[in-house]
Design a protein around this motif. Structure first.
Motif, PDB file in Angstrom:
ATOM      1  N   SER A 188       0.703  -1.141  -0.409  1.00  0.00           N
ATOM      2  CA  SER A 188      -0.255   0.080   0.304  1.00  0.00           C
ATOM      3  C   SER A 188       0.993   0.946  -0.001  1.00  0.00           C
ATOM      4  O   SER A 188       0.473   2.450  -0.147  1.00  0.00           O
ATOM      5  CB  SER A 188      -1.226  -0.035   1.407  1.00  0.00           C
ATOM      6  OG  SER A 188      -2.127  -0.839   1.063  1.00  0.00           O
ATOM      7  N   HIS A 189       1.884   1.118  -0.120  1.00  0.00           N
ATOM      8  CA  HIS A 189       3.354   1.896  -0.565  1.00  0.00           C
ATOM      9  C   HIS A 189       2.784   2.311  -2.399  1.00  0.00           C
ATOM     10  O   HIS A 189       2.581   1.618  -2.935  1.00  0.00           O
ATOM     11  CB  HIS A 189       4.310   2.047  -0.032  1.00  0.00           C
ATOM     12  CG  HIS A 189       4.610   2.955   0.963  1.00  0.00           C
ATOM     13  ND1 HIS A 189       4.990   3.652   1.983  1.00  0.00           N
ATOM     14  CD2 HIS A 189       4.346   2.318   2.839  1.00  0.00           C
ATOM     15  CE1 HIS A 189       4.763   4.434   3.139  1.00  0.00           C
ATOM     16  NE2 HIS A 189       4.281   2.993   3.450  1.00  0.00           N
ATOM     17  N   ASP A 192      -0.081  -0.803  14.926  1.00  0.00           N
ATOM     18  CA  ASP A 192      -0.369  -0.011  13.978  1.00  0.00           C
ATOM     19  C   ASP A 192      -0.514   1.463  13.909  1.00  0.00           C
ATOM     20  O   ASP A 192      -0.302   2.445  14.593  1.00  0.00           O
ATOM     21  CB  ASP A 192      -1.598  -1.014  13.946  1.00  0.00           C
ATOM     22  CG  ASP A 192      -2.697  -1.980  13.290  1.00  0.00           C
ATOM     23  OD1 ASP A 192      -2.548  -1.072  11.800  1.00  0.00           O
ATOM     24  OD2 ASP A 192      -3.676  -2.216  13.311  1.00  0.00           O
ATOM     25  N   THR A 193      -1.586   1.581  12.698  1.00  0.00           N
ATOM     26  CA  THR A 193      -1.899   3.325  12.383  1.00  0.00           C
ATOM     27  C   THR A 193      -3.311   3.527  12.219  1.00  0.00           C
ATOM     28  O   THR A 193      -4.610   2.232  11.911  1.00  0.00           O
ATOM     29  CB  THR A 193      -1.215   3.412  10.634  1.00  0.00           C
ATOM     30  OG1 THR A 193      -1.699   2.606  10.244  1.00  0.00           O
ATOM     31  CG2 THR A 193      -0.211   3.044  11.835  1.00  0.00           C
ATOM     32  N   ALA A 194      -3.707   4.246  12.778  1.00  0.00           N
ATOM     33  CA  ALA A 194      -5.190   5.060  12.236  1.00  0.00           C
ATOM     34  C   ALA A 194      -5.921   5.583  10.702  1.00  0.00           C
ATOM     35  O   ALA A 194      -4.554   6.761  10.810  1.00  0.00           O
ATOM     36  CB  ALA A 194      -5.435   5.423  14.291  1.00  0.00           C
ATOM     37  N   GLY A 195      -6.263   5.818  10.490  1.00  0.00           N
ATOM     38  CA  GLY A 195      -7.469   6.503   9.585  1.00  0.00           C
ATOM     39  C   GLY A 195      -8.363   7.663  10.227  1.00  0.00           C
ATOM     40  O   GLY A 195      -8.628   7.537  11.529  1.00  0.00           O
ATOM     41  N   ASN A 210      -2.002  13.449   0.158  1.00  0.00           N
ATOM     42  CA  ASN A 210      -1.361  11.931   0.771  1.00  0.00           C
ATOM     43  C   ASN A 210      -2.593  11.147   1.339  1.00  0.00           C
ATOM     44  O   ASN A 210      -2.951  11.749   2.436  1.00  0.00           O
ATOM     45  CB  ASN A 210      -0.073  11.714   1.530  1.00  0.00           C
ATOM     46  CG  ASN A 210       1.077  12.755   0.738  1.00  0.00           C
ATOM     47  OD1 ASN A 210       0.970  13.284   0.250  1.00  0.00           O
ATOM     48  ND2 ASN A 210       2.449  12.196   0.375  1.00  0.00           N
ATOM     49  N   PHE A 221      -9.105   9.752   5.211  1.00  0.00           N
ATOM     50  CA  PHE A 221      -7.776   9.716   4.793  1.00  0.00           C
ATOM     51  C   PHE A 221      -7.670   7.876   5.696  1.00  0.00           C
ATOM     52  O   PHE A 221      -8.379   7.288   5.942  1.00  0.00           O
ATOM     53  CB  PHE A 221      -6.811  10.618   5.795  1.00  0.00           C
ATOM     54  CG  PHE A 221      -6.440  11.602   4.994  1.00  0.00           C
ATOM     55  CD1 PHE A 221      -5.320  12.332   3.881  1.00  0.00           C
ATOM     56  CD2 PHE A 221      -7.129  12.817   5.889  1.00  0.00           C
ATOM     57  CE1 PHE A 221      -5.968  13.199   4.486  1.00  0.00           C
ATOM     58  CE2 PHE A 221      -7.773  13.784   5.221  1.00  0.00           C
ATOM     59  CZ  PHE A 221      -6.462  14.488   4.387  1.00  0.00           C
ATOM     60  N   LYS A 222      -6.953   6.761   4.533  1.00  0.00           N
ATOM     61  CA  LYS A 222      -6.802   5.897   4.849  1.00  0.00           C
ATOM     62  C   LYS A 222      -6.149   5.757   6.139  1.00  0.00           C
ATOM     63  O   LYS A 222      -5.085   6.814   6.263  1.00  0.00           O
ATOM     64  CB  LYS A 222      -6.024   4.603   4.344  1.00  0.00           C
ATOM     65  CG  LYS A 222      -4.985   5.504   3.079  1.00  0.00           C
ATOM     66  CD  LYS A 222      -4.140   4.572   2.480  1.00  0.00           C
ATOM     67  CE  LYS A 222      -2.606   4.528   1.894  1.00  0.00           C
ATOM     68  NZ  LYS A 222      -2.455   3.703   0.567  1.00  0.00           N
ATOM     69  N   PRO A 223      -5.628   5.022   6.820  1.00  0.00           N
ATOM     70  CA  PRO A 223      -4.277   4.445   7.600  1.00  0.00           C
ATOM     71  C   PRO A 223      -3.184   4.434   7.495  1.00  0.00           C
ATOM     72  O   PRO A 223      -2.930   4.106   6.141  1.00  0.00           O
ATOM     73  CB  PRO A 223      -4.501   3.142   8.662  1.00  0.00           C
ATOM     74  CG  PRO A 223      -5.951   2.377   7.653  1.00  0.00           C
ATOM     75  CD  PRO A 223      -7.070   3.526   6.625  1.00  0.00           C
ATOM     76  N   ILE A 224      -1.905   4.477   8.084  1.00  0.00           N
ATOM     77  CA  ILE A 224      -0.741   5.307   7.279  1.00  0.00           C
ATOM     78  C   ILE A 224      -0.753   3.477   6.717  1.00  0.00           C
ATOM     79  O   ILE A 224      -0.689   2.904   7.814  1.00  0.00           O
ATOM     80  CB  ILE A 224      -0.222   5.643   8.451  1.00  0.00           C
ATOM     81  CG1 ILE A 224      -0.261   7.526   7.898  1.00  0.00           C
ATOM     82  CG2 ILE A 224       1.365   5.457   8.039  1.00  0.00           C
ATOM     83  CD1 ILE A 224       0.952   8.249   9.017  1.00  0.00           C
ATOM     84  N   ALA A 225       0.179   3.708   5.512  1.00  0.00           N
ATOM     85  CA  ALA A 225       0.796   2.158   5.097  1.00  0.00           C
ATOM     86  C   ALA A 225       1.927   1.384   6.264  1.00  0.00           C
ATOM     87  O   ALA A 225       2.167   0.379   5.688  1.00  0.00           O
ATOM     88  CB  ALA A 225       0.880   1.845   3.738  1.00  0.00           C
ATOM     89  N   ILE A 241       3.141   0.239   8.708  1.00  0.00           N
ATOM     90  CA  ILE A 241       2.946  -0.591   9.971  1.00  0.00           C
ATOM     91  C   ILE A 241       3.958  -0.759  10.840  1.00  0.00           C
ATOM     92  O   ILE A 241       5.080  -1.490   9.638  1.00  0.00           O
ATOM     93  CB  ILE A 241       1.789  -1.030  10.482  1.00  0.00           C
ATOM     94  CG1 ILE A 241       2.205  -2.585   9.108  1.00  0.00           C
ATOM     95  CG2 ILE A 241       0.246  -0.098   9.543  1.00  0.00           C
ATOM     96  CD1 ILE A 241       1.259  -3.263   9.009  1.00  0.00           C
TER      97      ILE A 241
END
Lengths: 362, 362, 362, 362
Positions: C112-113, C209-212, C246, C301-305, C307
């Motif tokens: 997902s980058h 993990d990351t969030a959107g 982004n 915004f999607k969660p940051i890829a 992780i």
């Protein structure tokens, strides 16, 4: 980049091939509320129209423009209609295309025409007429230019005239009225010169030959401040517009090429007031921006390539052959190019007129 | 429309005022994977650099370009680096601006400069140097042009030379090598003419006067098919590019103005093969599209406006006054304009080179 | 089309890769005579700056903008300087790029980058950092947006805030001040929600993990009449601008997706006066043109890829492999994206503000 | 900026008001030599045509497109003609405009229509129909989109379908064929849902009310590498294109708004091969560039504003009044918007398809 749109804010897009069913275009960026007399648009077209005498092609086109959008339905007492701020679509039907005349050309390249370059570019070509490279395309520019004129300030006047044709030019000291170019079929406003030009042109025509020449253009009423200092200098945009006219091979501003042989002390335009200079060698432009003096510039046109003489050429297969062009052609492009020079000038000025509104930070 | 970007696909945007801290720009649209020798970019800059002899201004600038982006970090054995397909940002610091020289000009308009037109346009002006209308801006065009050259086919060669200056021109019959313009400080590749030019120019300089002239440009290796048939004719875009150079007042292609006095039978270029003509009066362009023959065109430059003689002018309040310009100025713009003519030509050609890829429908 | 320029009249061009020497850009089309407080430009940059707490990446950049052109040298008493109408060039140096962190990635595609898509597009790639696809590029947009804000009317206020993040959203009935987003590190102006968000985000961070989430933006003071009725609808241009940020994966105006489940009788905004409506389901835009009510829109915004968990992926050769991303990354893009949403909004509005001047035919 | 041209390389310019004499447009940038089946262009128009059942307006237009330029005159055995590389002009006549229906509206603003915003923008307005803000304008987009499809690779398939309308949506687990949207008047390819939608829509219609909904679009066959990494991200250009469709209020890509509530470990698309991922939460786009997986996106449409119920509004003078809209209107825009979503998608993809040719440096 496909190059069928001209302008940044006031934009003309054109379409149509010489021997297709119609020419047409779209003017986008015309502000709302401008009163347009469509009869004057037709007048401009009529001045460019072929079939008007011995000096122009016998092709007969009514060149009647039909506007399809962009105007409020209600006309005022003078027949003028107001723009809506929406794009102005228009169509001009082709009615007198003699495509048969071109059958002999399907496999042969006419010298100094675009036949070969078209094929090199696109890989195929409709050999009937010149397609988009025909001067017929300019009918759409005249419509666009007339609409631009309706937008421009009422006291801004654009006058193009034939200064030189078939080797005959207006003497430097001659006095004449630039507004009277359209009174003579040559497009030359100096009657004595006009007659010599006509005689020289008819002699060439009789010999199956063609002439080139120079159109000079004079624009009064451009306020100081139009144009941009770097790539979009007023004369750079004008040059771009004018060199896009068929058969144009050169353009110069103010003293132009002659001035390049002069010196700074001779060429500089001394200020006699704010926005007023004693001379106008600069042609009304300094640093790419109008200075309030009249714009002055010239466009050089090559002789028309369609001569009625045998010419050496090659076929698509590269075999040598002799070509004789028939069909109907002008002996010189200049008289009919006058409204086109005026139209392209108007299009450029309309763009800068609107662009300058970005600077109103009062 | 603000006019600081040139090009449609291969685009150069420039910034920087003559007396600000730096000049710079961005090249966008350079494809990825192009090998660039940045030393050659610097060479092009060095040819334009001032302070290199009696014929140019004494202003000394190292004109060292710093690239800030767009290249892969790894260089090959020859020191070349590959483009990433991302925009190429660059900066050139101003180091020798003598702003004090301009203090006397804060309230007075220099004749045939952009002082007055700038104020008319923007309402305010930084009187130190010419701002964006200074030829200093062209340093960025040289960088952009050198990058365009790196993209263009290796066998495409652009050669500009001084054909005429200070009233002295290369005789028509003279033989010379267009690639040798840079061997003489005048930029004229015909040694005998170059010496006469230099003498004439130094005489004008001694008199506190300045000269104009004509640069001719010759481009070999352009394949047939570049350019568009209507507004974006190859010569229309070249004209636009060249008229955007400081002091340019005219441009002509092939036989240009002289050809407009000729006839069709004399001017037509007879085909001797597919993509080959016996003559090249068309200057390598027919119908706005390259025909495979060399491009040939000329640019007329007016004499530099900064003369060291007393001139009549007015103040911002409209009062008459006499002006004497000091500061450091070239006696003629032409020798240093050669790399700029070449750069603008390269920028136009890079655009059409990429545009022609749209037609590859094999 | 290379896509590094945004805007038509007010134009921002940016350059710079995440791990190159500098980021920078050019603003063209800024009218002359606008007073700009460059300290406020820096303030906007500081709000976007990394390294400001547990919620953002540890990468430390001073993010100091250096303006290279476009301003008059004289500042007023408040330190403000006037624009010259010339392009504004600026540079921001990269100082804390840890390129070594990326060595492991040279041969592997991060899920997902943009690693793979970059290579597919350009054929080569600088594997250090994300190149142009890194959020670092947005630093230039913040500069451009702050300049746009200086041009826009003083009573036009743009306020973006985090409405939803890590699964936690502001309750519908909640009261809060949109101007207070920057008081909490989450960017959420509703204190109670902000604390829950922060807790949820830190829990995700601890889990590698990351969030959107969703950013809402509110713009007051846009007069009626901005925008164009067809392709360049005000919300179409805003959507284009916002989706260029982004990690943005969606955008909606007024009632947006929820409104599409409603009926005309429920959604229509009844007029209570000329330019005033009882409700604002339209989000301040009708037919693509502003109606004088506040603009209201959301960006998803999607969660940051990036992780910190093992992920399945492939090498450039197509072999399966497991990837563990190290380096310094935000757990969510939203807090730092607020100034970017505001900047892109300002850029769009500046364009339409200047475009609307074309209609002033009084 | 006047916004009637869409695209950079493959460009569509449209003109025409809902109640004027004709709609039309120009496609510029179509390469030469593309075989076009104009019958398929007409098919696309027929799918958008009104008057085809209870779910659409009773306005009857033959919507016959006349091509005026751009094609070689000779057709092949299948009736296809080849493009010439010249602009393709076309016209569609308006034949069934009931302008009288609009007389009552001359002085009153319809809620959630563009009546007021038009007047605020342009200062005047043709009150008959919606002018350029009418969905009638989209007929030209369908022509442009069909031409774009003829250019795109044959294995690239664009399928839009109604996913949700009048509060009824396709269940998440449902299986259906996206290519079958046009088999049902609702445009929903899931028969069971389609029937519920139709019932819900007709109930709203009987109540004089209208519905909104969501169109989903699925594009197979886009190769990896299309799109640009910064402002011109593939989804940013698609979003711009789609939000320019009448009544569109939101757009989302891949998991969109729902995905913003998820986490990185859930949302990341693990690579299973070069150009292949296990999931497609990204909707086929990473970093603004296509990754070879199908494009997936949704567009939210608000309910049609023309309801047959009494509404509160004001006159141009600001007086309160009650409005009852008569005339002929759709109960929902979605079924007829499907070909428009597909057309705008094709226009965007054609642009990137040609742009990607700039990168071919083999």
């Amino acid at each position: 980049m496909a190059g069928n749109t001209f302008g940044e804010i006031f934009r003309l897009t054109t379409f149509g091939e010489s021997h297709g069913s119609a020419m047409g275009g779209v003017v986008d960026g015309m502000p709302a509320g401008i009163w347009v007399d469509t009869a004057r648009v037709q007048e401009a077209l009529d001045r460019r129209k072929p079939g008007q005498g011995a000096l122009t092609t016998a092709r007969k086109e009514s060149d009647t423009v039909e506007f399809l959008s962009g105007f409020h339905p209600q006309a005022d007492a003078q027949g003028r209609r107001q723009t809506l701020g929406t794009p102005i679509g228009f169509v001009i039907r082709n009615t007198d295309a003699h495509s048969k005349d071109y059958d002999a050309l399907a496999n042969t390249y006419r010298p100094s025409h675009a036949d070969y370059t078209y094929e090199a570019k696109y890989g195929l070509r409709d050999h009937r007429g010149g397609g988009r490279s025909s001067a017929r395309e300019t009918v759409c520019r005249v419509v666009g230019g007339a609409l631009a004129q309706a937008l421009l300030p009422a006291d801004l006047h654009i006058h193009a005239f034939v200064q030189r044709m078939a080797g005959v030019g207006i003497p430097e000291a001659a006095q004449f009225d630039v507004a009277k170019a359209f009174l003579h079929p040559t497009g030359c406003p100096h009657p004595e010169t006009a007659e010599k030009m006509e005689a020289a042109l008819l002699a060439l025509k009789d010999a199956g030959d063609t002439a080139g020449g120079v159109i000079r253009c004079h624009v009064a009423g451009v306020p100081a401040g139009w144009g941009e200092p770097v790539f979009d200098k007023l004369h750079a945009r004008l040059g771009y517009a004018l060199l896009g006219i068929n058969a144009a091979k050169g353009v110069e501003f103010g003293s132009g090429f002659a001035g390049s042989d002069s010196t700074g002390s001779q060429q500089n335009d001394a200020f006699t007031g704010v926005g007023q200079t004693a001379t106008n060698h600069s042609g009304g432009i300094q640093g790419g921006i109008s200075n309030g003096m009249p714009l002055e510039f010239s466009v050089a046109f090559k002789p028309i390539a369609s001569i009625r003489q045998a010419q050496q050429t090659v076929t698509r297969e590269g075999d040598s052959t002799t070509l004789e062009i028939t069909g109907r052609h002008d002996p010189a492009v200049l008289p009919r190019a006058l409204p086109i020079v005026e139209a392209m000038t108007a299009l450029v000025l309309a763009d800068f007129y609107l662009a300058q509104r970005h600077q109103l930070n009062a």
